[in-house]
Design an enzyme around this catalytic site. Structure first.
Site, PDB file in Angstrom:
ATOM      1  N   ASP A 326      -8.910 -11.769  38.036  1.00 11.21           N
ATOM      2  CA  ASP A 326      -8.295 -10.793  37.150  1.00 11.21           C
ATOM      3  C   ASP A 326      -7.920  -9.518  37.917  1.00 11.21           C
ATOM      4  O   ASP A 326      -8.606  -9.120  38.861  1.00 11.21           O
ATOM      5  CB  ASP A 326      -9.296 -10.464  36.031  1.00 11.21           C
ATOM      6  CG  ASP A 326      -8.743  -9.553  34.974  1.00 11.21           C
ATOM      7  OD1 ASP A 326      -7.734  -9.920  34.359  1.00 11.21           O
ATOM      8  OD2 ASP A 326      -9.334  -8.474  34.752  1.00 11.21           O
ATOM      9  N   GLU A 355      -4.118 -12.437  39.953  1.00  7.81           N
ATOM     10  CA  GLU A 355      -3.189 -11.873  38.974  1.00  7.81           C
ATOM     11  C   GLU A 355      -2.631 -10.549  39.498  1.00  7.81           C
ATOM     12  O   GLU A 355      -3.359  -9.574  39.617  1.00  7.81           O
ATOM     13  CB  GLU A 355      -3.891 -11.631  37.637  1.00  7.81           C
ATOM     14  CG  GLU A 355      -2.992 -10.987  36.596  1.00  7.81           C
ATOM     15  CD  GLU A 355      -3.757 -10.298  35.476  1.00  7.81           C
ATOM     16  OE1 GLU A 355      -3.260 -10.306  34.332  1.00  7.81           O
ATOM     17  OE2 GLU A 355      -4.844  -9.735  35.744  1.00  7.81           O
TER      18      GLU A 355
END
Length: 609
Positions: A326, A355
């Site tokens: 993330d 990400e």
């Protein structure tokens, strides 16, 4: 004054002699790891006043670290042990054992180091666990956790869990899915909005409302029996404000800005911008996401080691096939280099994806291993999420066809693949848990939806879809709405997408389309292993090929409002001696000696022979 001083000393010494071990992490480890070094974090009242001792052949204490917080002790171990076993860690003071801990070294499963990660032959299914299926109603509420379930609250907990996913593995297999990525399952003991999982309060504990560590391991094992791998969502950038660290920080620099809330500017260009002032660059990485997500300082070496070991622990414990990281660029980039290198060293054939939510290929490619960069930064992460392609698909399918808009947007993004270390190892997607549902983004048009899915499943990269995409679920941009419950996941749901009961005509059509193309894709080596060749867009038609050895796939996307003709002779350099194509959806034969008609707003996918 003298009496007061003596009382103060007595109180201080009394507190020093109360020793507890509240946390020892990692709780156990494995023999035979690539790195023989292991660092233990011990947390307990006054634990730093004690001296750790181990008398066990093959395990040696090489260093002991103390911080200004006397409730923490960090022990560096060298593990040369060749067999699994257990040993005692004694914590002594003045020759007396004040505390002890039984530590276990386990044997790795055969071939653990050589495990294969997800690849272009897979299709990843992203699940928000709280919203997918409730397999155990008894864990909907847990007395020790703050937030209780309330299915009527779109931002509350609804009760989906690991057991619900286990119970639906047959559905995933039948659909043709081969990997599941679940939004984080670790404990999120926050008062509100805890269902999404991105506010970790314990790095070594599955949230009891989802199940427990052993059930997570069972999910991985049972999924493997169905030919499905498990990808763990990892948050290295921040924790939840109710993490147990926040009540007793290991050091003043454990959290960025000395534990004070200063919000990130969220300007992703900060990492690269040569004109950006340093304070703004620091604000991007050191600022907090939101007030309830304290930002971790990965420049602290003890914390960096903790996070690296935690990722390895879960890979080994749950037998994972991948990680998704993330908010990748929000962290200290030197830490990311160390972290990604260590994961790759322990698992050289493993895959993990970061990400970077940017539609600029230059910014996304910067992080991928093997990419050419504007500086000498060294990265080891194999894969990144392809946000530029996602954006191009939406704009391309919705845009007016002209020389600089429409389907050509996709062609131009693909032409930027020279920037990536390995474009075939990018994770490609039409939507995720932070975006309006793809069907709604495409104005709830089934023709555009099918075109988008056809592109995702045939173009280069590793496809990922969000749960509910297979039935063309709709949503607004509101998070609670776009992460709504999957129909059939709760007892007494009349509409059941798992069985097909009471689906609308639109939902049924979408599900059958997805099942057909996904199961075809599992058999196609052209999309799993093949390279890609594409041609410039002409008259709103984008044509590309996937080829592997003697297998050749042709894809023609017609984004205009009329039937268009494709002339096979134009592609003879790629087609060569192939004479016919079989439509993957209806088995119709198209002879390449004749011109091909491609219907308006459709994707023609042919296996060439």
């Amino acid at each position: 004054m003298k009496i007061k001083c003596l009382i103060t000393i007595a109180i201080f010494l009394g507190s020093m002699h109360a020793y507890d071990i509240d946390h020892l992490e990692p709780p156990f480890w494995w023999i035979g790891m690539d790195s023989k070094e292991l660092q233990l974090m011990i947390h307990g009242r006054n634990i730093s006043f004690l001296q750790p001792e181990i008398d066990y052949e093959g395990v040696e204490i090489t260093n002991v670290h103390r911080t200004k917080n006397n409730n923490y002790l960090f022990i560096d171990l060298q593990i040369e042990k060749l067999q699994n076993g257990s040993f005692d860690i004694f914590f002594t003071r003045l020759g007396k054992v004040e505390a002890e801990y039984r530590y276990h070294l386990h044997e790795r499963r055969p071939g653990s180091k050589e495990r294969l990660g997800f690849d272009a032959g897979d299709v990843i299914y992203l699940i928000t666990p709280d919203r997918f299926a409730n397999g155990d109603k008894d864990n909907d509420d847990v007395s020790t956790l703050k937030e209780i379930s309330n299915r009527e609250n779109k931002d509350g907990r609804h009760g989906g869990d690991i057991q619900g996913i286990i119970d639906r593995l047959d559905y995933l297999q039948q659909m043709g899915l081969t990997q599941i990525w679940m939004n984080p399952l670790l404990e999120n003991n926050q008062a509100t909005y805890s269902y999404h999982g991105y506010s970790t309060t314990d790095y070594y504990k599955i949230d009891p409302r989802f199940g427990n560590n052993e059930l997570y391991k069972e999910l991985s094992k049972k999924a493997s029996d169905y030919g499905i791998g498990v990808i763990k969502d990892v948050i290295l950038n921040h924790i939840g404000s109710e993490h147990w660290w926040m009540k007793d920080l290991p050091s003043s620099d454990w959290i960025n800005n000395e534990g004070r809330f200063i919000q990130s500017n969220h300007i992703h260009e900060s990492v690269h911008d040569p004109h950006m002032i340093q304070s703004e660059k620091d604000l991007f990485t050191d600022g907090w996401f939101v007030k309830t997500m304290p930002d971790l300082n990965q420049k602290n070496e003890l914390l960096a080691t903790y996070l690296i070991q935690n990722s390895i622990w879960w890979i080994e414990f749950a037998d994972l096939s991948g990680l998704r990281i993330d908010t990748y660029p929000y962290m200290d980039k030197n830490f990311l280099s160390l972290w990604s290198k260590r994961i790759s060293s322990e698992y050289p054939y493993f895959n993990f994806v970061g990400e970077e939510w940017s539609t600029n290929p230059t910014m996304v490619s910067y992080w991928q291993k093997g990419s050419t960069r504007h500086d000498d930064y060294e990265s080891h992460i194999p894969s990144m999420m392809d946000f530029p392609l996602q954006d191009a698909i939406i704009k391309g399918l919705l845009g007016k066809e002209s020389w600089n808009s429409g389907i050509g947007d996709i062609f131009r993004i693909m032409a930027n693949d020279f920037q990536y270390g390995d474009p075939y190892n990018l994770v490609i997607f039409a939507g995720n848990h932070d975006m309006t549902r793809i069907y709604s983004q495409l104005n709830e048009r089934m023709d555009l939806y099918k075109m988008a899915m056809s592109i995702i499943f045939t173009i280069r990269g590793i496809p990922q879809i969000y749960y509910g995409t297979e039935i063309a679920m709709t949503s607004s941009g509101d998070h609670g709405e776009l992460r709504k419950d999957f129909p059939g996941g709760w007892q007494n749901d009349w509409v059941d997408a798992f069985t097909g009961n009471d689906l609308t005509e639109k939902e049924y059509e979408a599900q059958n389309f997805m099942k057909k193309i996904l199961n075809w894709r599992k058999r196609s080596s052209a999309v799993a292993l093949g390279d890609m060749v594409h041609y410039p867009v002409q008259d709103g038609i984008y044509v590309y090929f996937r080829r592997h050895e003697n297998e050749l796939l042709m894809v023609a996307i017609n984004n205009t409002n009329r039937t268009q003709t494709v002339y096979p002779d134009h592609f003879i350099e790629t087609i060569k001696d192939k004479t016919k194509g079989i439509n993957i959806f209806n088995d119709r034969v198209h002879y390449l000696s004749r011109d091909l008609d491609v219907q308006s707003k459709t994707a023609l996918i042919l296996e060439l022979y």
